[in-house]
Write an enzyme that holds these catalytic residues in place. Structure first.
Site, PDB file in Angstrom:
ATOM      1  N   ARG A  56      -9.084  17.335 -11.897  1.00  0.00           N
ATOM      2  CA  ARG A  56      -9.627  18.437 -12.700  1.00  0.00           C
ATOM      3  C   ARG A  56      -9.143  18.337 -14.155  1.00  0.00           C
ATOM      4  O   ARG A  56      -8.096  17.763 -14.431  1.00  0.00           O
ATOM      5  CB  ARG A  56      -9.204  19.782 -12.114  1.00  0.00           C
ATOM      6  CG  ARG A  56      -9.830  20.113 -10.774  1.00  0.00           C
ATOM      7  CD  ARG A  56      -9.429  21.504 -10.296  1.00  0.00           C
ATOM      8  NE  ARG A  56      -7.975  21.636 -10.186  1.00  0.00           N
ATOM      9  CZ  ARG A  56      -7.216  22.281 -11.052  1.00  0.00           C
ATOM     10  NH1 ARG A  56      -7.748  22.872 -12.108  1.00  0.00           N
ATOM     11  NH2 ARG A  56      -5.908  22.368 -10.875  1.00  0.00           N
ATOM     12  N   LYS A 198     -14.244  23.692  -7.102  1.00  0.00           N
ATOM     13  CA  LYS A 198     -13.279  24.673  -7.583  1.00  0.00           C
ATOM     14  C   LYS A 198     -13.924  25.721  -8.495  1.00  0.00           C
ATOM     15  O   LYS A 198     -13.429  26.851  -8.576  1.00  0.00           O
ATOM     16  CB  LYS A 198     -12.128  23.968  -8.298  1.00  0.00           C
ATOM     17  CG  LYS A 198     -11.200  23.215  -7.339  1.00  0.00           C
ATOM     18  CD  LYS A 198     -10.658  24.117  -6.239  1.00  0.00           C
ATOM     19  CE  LYS A 198      -9.653  23.393  -5.346  1.00  0.00           C
ATOM     20  NZ  LYS A 198      -9.202  24.242  -4.203  1.00  0.00           N
ATOM     21  N   HIS A 217      -6.363  31.090  -1.347  1.00  0.00           N
ATOM     22  CA  HIS A 217      -6.290  29.628  -1.357  1.00  0.00           C
ATOM     23  C   HIS A 217      -5.365  29.224  -0.211  1.00  0.00           C
ATOM     24  O   HIS A 217      -4.158  29.092  -0.383  1.00  0.00           O
ATOM     25  CB  HIS A 217      -5.752  29.148  -2.703  1.00  0.00           C
ATOM     26  CG  HIS A 217      -5.851  27.672  -2.891  1.00  0.00           C
ATOM     27  ND1 HIS A 217      -4.992  26.966  -3.701  1.00  0.00           N
ATOM     28  CD2 HIS A 217      -6.708  26.744  -2.381  1.00  0.00           C
ATOM     29  CE1 HIS A 217      -5.319  25.688  -3.696  1.00  0.00           C
ATOM     30  NE2 HIS A 217      -6.349  25.528  -2.887  1.00  0.00           N
ATOM     31  N   SER A 235       0.319  21.417  -2.843  1.00  0.00           N
ATOM     32  CA  SER A 235       0.255  20.015  -2.421  1.00  0.00           C
ATOM     33  C   SER A 235       1.625  19.500  -1.996  1.00  0.00           C
ATOM     34  O   SER A 235       2.625  19.723  -2.677  1.00  0.00           O
ATOM     35  CB  SER A 235      -0.278  19.159  -3.573  1.00  0.00           C
ATOM     36  OG  SER A 235      -0.324  17.807  -3.218  1.00  0.00           O
ATOM     37  N   LYS A 239       0.480  21.866   4.438  1.00  0.00           N
ATOM     38  CA  LYS A 239      -0.529  22.861   4.817  1.00  0.00           C
ATOM     39  C   LYS A 239      -1.568  22.284   5.776  1.00  0.00           C
ATOM     40  O   LYS A 239      -1.856  22.870   6.823  1.00  0.00           O
ATOM     41  CB  LYS A 239      -1.206  23.403   3.553  1.00  0.00           C
ATOM     42  CG  LYS A 239      -2.233  24.487   3.801  1.00  0.00           C
ATOM     43  CD  LYS A 239      -2.801  25.032   2.499  1.00  0.00           C
ATOM     44  CE  LYS A 239      -3.591  23.969   1.760  1.00  0.00           C
ATOM     45  NZ  LYS A 239      -4.339  24.521   0.621  1.00  0.00           N
ATOM     46  N   THR A 240      -2.114  21.128   5.426  1.00  0.00           N
ATOM     47  CA  THR A 240      -3.137  20.506   6.267  1.00  0.00           C
ATOM     48  C   THR A 240      -2.552  20.065   7.599  1.00  0.00           C
ATOM     49  O   THR A 240      -3.131  20.293   8.667  1.00  0.00           O
ATOM     50  CB  THR A 240      -3.765  19.298   5.543  1.00  0.00           C
ATOM     51  OG1 THR A 240      -4.329  19.740   4.314  1.00  0.00           O
ATOM     52  CG2 THR A 240      -4.840  18.657   6.390  1.00  0.00           C
ATOM     53  N   ASP A 254      -9.007  25.249   3.252  1.00  0.00           N
ATOM     54  CA  ASP A 254      -8.633  25.412   1.845  1.00  0.00           C
ATOM     55  C   ASP A 254      -8.935  26.779   1.228  1.00  0.00           C
ATOM     56  O   ASP A 254      -8.137  27.281   0.454  1.00  0.00           O
ATOM     57  CB  ASP A 254      -9.339  24.324   1.021  1.00  0.00           C
ATOM     58  CG  ASP A 254      -8.736  24.140  -0.361  1.00  0.00           C
ATOM     59  OD1 ASP A 254      -7.497  24.129  -0.473  1.00  0.00           O
ATOM     60  OD2 ASP A 254      -9.499  24.005  -1.322  1.00  0.00           O
ATOM     61  N   ARG A 319      -9.687  11.132  -2.353  1.00  0.00           N
ATOM     62  CA  ARG A 319     -10.239  12.241  -1.565  1.00  0.00           C
ATOM     63  C   ARG A 319     -11.357  11.791  -0.631  1.00  0.00           C
ATOM     64  O   ARG A 319     -12.024  10.792  -0.859  1.00  0.00           O
ATOM     65  CB  ARG A 319     -10.814  13.304  -2.504  1.00  0.00           C
ATOM     66  CG  ARG A 319      -9.799  13.971  -3.419  1.00  0.00           C
ATOM     67  CD  ARG A 319      -9.104  15.117  -2.742  1.00  0.00           C
ATOM     68  NE  ARG A 319      -8.195  15.818  -3.638  1.00  0.00           N
ATOM     69  CZ  ARG A 319      -7.652  16.999  -3.361  1.00  0.00           C
ATOM     70  NH1 ARG A 319      -7.937  17.596  -2.225  1.00  0.00           N
ATOM     71  NH2 ARG A 319      -6.815  17.570  -4.208  1.00  0.00           N
TER      72      ARG A 319
END
Length: 528
Positions: A56, A198, A217, A235, A239-240, A254, A319
């Site tokens: 981004r 996003k 989020h 990150s 979390k994942t 997400d 990604r």
């Protein structure tokens, strides 16, 4: 330009002979490969590179300062204002630029799985692979839904159109400009597809709270008994990994909303990091990479077409974008009840936060606003030692409203539904980074499962003297010495010094929240 003039320009563009609306996945793959935008991997995934921009561009993101919304936006470094005149001029230039293209690709779909608050969106793309990305990431309509679809927000994406800062009023060639009044997201000068995802999340973070819905989020899953758990974390916090549980079904990985009906996924797909991806560590993601998946900036062998997920030479931010149904253990549609358990994940490289602690409502709001973790050496260029990171509400780049608005909604939801909140440190224990060791994943999984199963709701706890956190004295399957972070350090004085250092960082960071309640200030943060 007023909203009618904007709509007329858009209508003229969409009526052009170069418009391809709602192409199928195979059609988009064909167009992307034929046009030289991307190549196929051995697994059949579409692999594309984004050139100069592999992430981004937050400094090139703006919100148009408009009468109807300007008093609601939390203006600053994240939400940077730009004039309507700059937007209008760029909008006309981009529309005229796109009219000359041989082909344009349009996707019509939704954001938000909850039908009562669903946002109808459309995306106009210069690239076929970008349109496939949106097809996989957003919620896809049925034929019946498509027939009555009426877009409320439109993304206009022209990656090859580059702004001239001296003429166009931007800071660089790149721009991501949101007009909440005219309901347009204008993107140019960047091929990074994540800007589209996003930008819609930012729109939902504006619209949902306006309708009394808490936007978040986080990832979310649900057990067989309908017990929902939320996982917030930046990150590298796990979390994942921790939300992917064979015994629970994934709601989403997400972005979510929490309404009076319960939790719902904002998206229809997943945008997973693939750096160092392996079938052993993350089988769900690995097995989701197949025909229809979009790989972004993954190095692929030119002959065998086999991806090398360990190669970060293009970027560490590699990604994979795929529809959520490429994951087996999911809930469809992506809606569930009210969360019983909320988990805040932090990777504390200082090694002083407990591996798990219970939070009061005030502490939950404090740590939600803080959004603490550590950026580790090697994750970004120039980072040679752990650096503390505070990302408000675990998602500061995407919050158009004041942060306290989201924290207040969290507090209200906790009160209303009695949700139990836990802070889980997946970082270091027994010493800071370089001295101690990373918390064992098996221990973290055991603690998180105990929390989700309700086994820690009424257990005996001790209160940490510096942070005021309530630490369970026992968790089945986890050694007692692991639970107390100070006990895990051989040098207790060194622990006290490092813990006080981190506590002061929390306090310093929290000074930016000038309008929080006294209750949060007194009861939420560090004691010492």
């Amino acid at each position: 330009m007023n909203s009618v003039e904007i709509a007329n320009e858009l209508k003229e563009l969409l009526n052009g002979e170069n418009i391809k609306v709602q192409l199928s996945v195979p059609q988009l793959v064909e167009r992307a490969t034929e046009r030289g935008e991307a190549t196929l991997t051995a697994e059949g995934a579409l692999s594309a590179e984004t050139g100069k921009y592999t992430g981004r561009s937050p400094k090139d993101k703006y919100i148009v300062e408009e009468e109807s919304t300007k008093d609601k936006i939390d203006w600053g470094n994240v939400n940077r204002p730009i004039s309507a005149e700059v937007f209008d001029n760029l909008y006309v230039k981009v529309i005229n630029y796109l009219k000359e293209k041989e082909e344009l690709f349009v996707f019509k779909g939704y954001a938000g799985a909850d039908k009562e608050s669903q946002l109808q969106i459309q995306v106009i793309n210069e690239y076929a692979w970008h349109n496939l990305f949106c097809h996989q990431l957003f919620i896809r309509p049925t034929k019946e839904e498509l027939a009555v679809h009426n877009a409320e927000f439109t993304i206009v994406s022209a990656p090859n159109f580059k702004a001239d800062p001296a003429v166009d009023g931007t800071d660089s060639e790149t721009f991501i400009i949101v007009s909440l009044e005219k309901k347009i997201i204008l993107i140019g000068g960047t091929e990074y597809a994540g800007e589209m995802k996003k930008s819609i999340f930012g729109i939902m973070n504006y619209l949902l709270p306006e309708n009394g819905i808490f936007s978040m989020h986080c990832s979310a899953n649900v057990g067989e008994a309908g017990d929902v758990a939320l996982f917030f974390g930046l990150s590298g916090t796990g979390k994942t990994t921790l939300s992917a549980d064979a015994n629970r079904k994934l709601i989403g990985d997400d972005e979510h909303g929490w309404s009076n009906n319960g939790v719902f996924n904002i998206e229809g797909g997943c945008y997973a990091k693939t750096i160092n991806l392996s079938a052993e560590k993350e089988p769900e993601i690995y097995n989701a990479i197949r025909f229809g998946t979009v790989l972004e900036n993954v190095v692929v062998d030119p002959d065998s077409r086999i991806p090398d997920y360990d190669d970060g030479s293009l970027t560490e931010n590699t990604r994979a974008a795929y529809p959520i149904h490429f994951i087996d253990n999911i809930v469809m549609p992506s809606v569930a009840g009210h969360p019983k358990t909320i988990v805040f994940l932090t990777a504390d490289a200082f090694g002083v936060l407990p591996p798990i602690s219970k939070l009061t409502k005030e502490q939950a709001m404090y740590h939600f606003l803080s959004g603490f973790t550590s950026k580790l050496a090697g994750t970004e260029r120039g980072v040679t030692s752990p650096e503390p990171v505070f990302s408000t509400c675990f998602g500061s780049p995407f919050l158009p409203l004041p942060a306290t608005r989201y924290a207040e909604m969290l507090g209200e939801k906790i009160d209303e539904h009695g949700s139990q909140v836990f802070l889980v440190n997946t970082g270091w224990t027994g010493g800071e980074y370089g001295v101690g060791s990373r918390m064992k994943l098996s221990y973290t999984r055991t603690m998180v499962r105990a929390a989700i199963d309700g086994k820690l709701n009424n257990v005996e706890t001790t209160q940490d003297a510096i942070f005021g956190l309530h630490i369970p004295t026992a968790v089945e399957g986890v050694p007692s010495e692991v639970l107390d972070p100070r006990a895990a350090w051989a040098d207790k004085e060194a622990y006290d010094q490092k813990a006080s250092f981190l506590a002061n960082l929390f306090k310093e960071n929290f000074k930016k929240f000038s309008n929080v309640s006294e209750e949060i200030l007194k009861k939420g943060g560090p004691l010492a």
